[in-house]
Design a protein around this motif. Structure first.
Motif, PDB file in Angstrom:
ATOM      1  N   CYS A   5     -10.601  10.203  -4.235  1.00 18.96           N
ATOM      2  CA  CYS A   5      -9.160   9.948  -4.328  1.00 18.96           C
ATOM      3  C   CYS A   5      -8.891   9.203  -5.637  1.00 18.96           C
ATOM      4  CB  CYS A   5      -8.714   9.106  -3.135  1.00 18.96           C
ATOM      5  SG  CYS A   5      -7.023   8.491  -3.280  1.00 18.96           S
ATOM      6  N   ILE A   7      -6.801   7.108  -6.321  1.00 21.91           N
ATOM      7  CA  ILE A   7      -6.424   5.712  -6.076  1.00 21.91           C
ATOM      8  C   ILE A   7      -7.549   4.941  -5.391  1.00 21.91           C
ATOM      9  CG2 ILE A   7      -4.868   4.231  -4.735  1.00 21.91           C
ATOM     10  CD1 ILE A   7      -2.609   6.092  -5.423  1.00 21.91           C
ATOM     11  N   CYS A   8      -8.141   5.510  -4.357  1.00 21.87           N
ATOM     12  CA  CYS A   8      -9.096   4.766  -3.521  1.00 21.87           C
ATOM     13  C   CYS A   8     -10.554   4.936  -3.940  1.00 21.87           C
ATOM     14  CB  CYS A   8      -8.967   5.191  -2.065  1.00 21.87           C
ATOM     15  SG  CYS A   8      -7.314   4.974  -1.399  1.00 21.87           S
ATOM     16  N   HIS A  57      -4.387  11.837   2.136  1.00 22.47           N
ATOM     17  CA  HIS A  57      -5.308  10.718   2.383  1.00 22.47           C
ATOM     18  C   HIS A  57      -4.730   9.834   3.491  1.00 22.47           C
ATOM     19  CE1 HIS A  57      -8.362   7.639   0.650  1.00 22.47           C
ATOM     20  NE2 HIS A  57      -8.645   8.063   1.859  1.00 22.47           N
ATOM     21  N   CYS A  61      -4.871   5.595   1.221  1.00 24.67           N
ATOM     22  CA  CYS A  61      -3.676   5.140   0.512  1.00 24.67           C
ATOM     23  C   CYS A  61      -2.401   5.861   0.911  1.00 24.67           C
ATOM     24  CB  CYS A  61      -3.891   5.302  -0.988  1.00 24.67           C
ATOM     25  SG  CYS A  61      -4.183   7.015  -1.472  1.00 24.67           S
TER      26      CYS A  61
HETATM   27 ZN   LIG Z   1      -6.483   7.304  -1.404  1.00 26.37          ZN
END
Ligand SMILES: [Zn+2]
Lengths: 88, 188
Positions: A5, A7-8, A57, A61
């Motif tokens: 991901c 972001i994560c 996700h 997030c």
């Molecule tokens: Zn994420």
């Protein structure tokens, strides 16, 4: 299977919800005609090989992702935010 | 007017000790979800800093300044724990009072990381998840927010937030994992 991901970071497949072909992002013009809308809503390529699809996700997030992957080898080439494609 | 006594989410299920592990309920104070309006992340961060001493956290980060904790809790959102949010934030971000929405527990002691490894699909060992880390992930089938409180440097401890309605499940899942880790340690 793991998906990275943006972001994560790299996360287990169980954190993600599968939606379907990324074709859903290419919505035709309202006046594009029946054939374009029929293709958009109902016709999918179902490739054996490289494809792009939408994943959510869900247990992370909360972002929608376009995941570039191979249906034969299960290799994941990358994932990008849907948000980044619709910056407008 | 009748004054009703607040009931804590985990009630008399906690505290709980298994082996060297302790599971206890935490009261983080007021909990406010802070979701900056479009393009207002930096301004929100500045306002948070001016009023509460903490900025808006980057993904995966938890910040603590004294009694105020600010933790990343998903795409473009953070949870402010401790004080009531400053009024200046209201024009920059959507603020939602979630004080009664979360069950918050703290798992500490030798074996805590092993117990969570049975339930959580991310690496929570100190090298990968040091104090100041926060993640949204799963605990069993349940979505949770897990963090290492920056103040928890003396021992390995995890703060876990689950939806209040899932408090009994949260305690059950954790107690089962704690008992299995303790039994494995005892068996040698
Ligand atoms: Zn994420």
């Amino acid at each position: 299977m793991r998906i990275t991901c943006p972001i994560c970071g790299t996360r287990d497949r169980r954190e993600f919800y599968y939606q379907g072909a990324a074709e859903a992002l290419h919505r035709p013009d309202p006046e594009a005609g029946e054939d374009a809308w029929d293709a958009y809503l109902h016709l999918r390529d179902n490739p054996a090989g490289r494809t792009q699809d939408l994943w959510y996700h869900e247990a992370g997030c909360g972002c929608w992702l376009v995941v570039d992957r191979d249906t034969v080898t299960h290799e994941i080439y990358g994932a990008t935010l849907v948000e980044a494609r619709h910056a407008d | 007017m009748i004054e009703l006594a607040p009931a804590s989410p985990c009630g008399d299920l906690l505290p709980l000790q298994v082996g060297d592990m302790i599971l206890a309920e935490l009261d983080l104070g007021s909990l406010t979800l802070v979701a900056p309006f479009a393009g207002q992340v930096e301004a929100t961060s500045d306002a948070l800093h001016d009023a509460h001493g903490v900025g808006f956290p980057d993904p995966g980060v938890a910040i603590r300044v004294w009694d105020t904790l600010c933790l990343w809790s998903g795409r473009a959102q953070a949870l402010l724990a401790g004080p009531e949010p400053d009024a200046a934030l209201a024009s920059l971000a959507a603020l939602t009072d979630q004080s009664d929405g979360w069950a918050v527990v703290r798992l500490s002691g030798a074996g805590a990381t092993d117990a969570l490894a049975r339930l959580v699909p991310i690496d929570l060992r100190p090298g990968a998840f040091p104090p100041g880390s926060a993640a949204r992930t799963l605990l069993g089938h349940m979505t949770v927010t897990i963090l290492r409180d920056p103040a928890d440097v003396a021992e390995t401890a995890f703060t876990i937030l689950a939806f209040r309605s899932m408090a009994t499940t949260l305690v059950h899942e954790l107690e089962t994992a704690m008992r299995r880790v303790a039994a494995r340690a005892e068996a040698g």
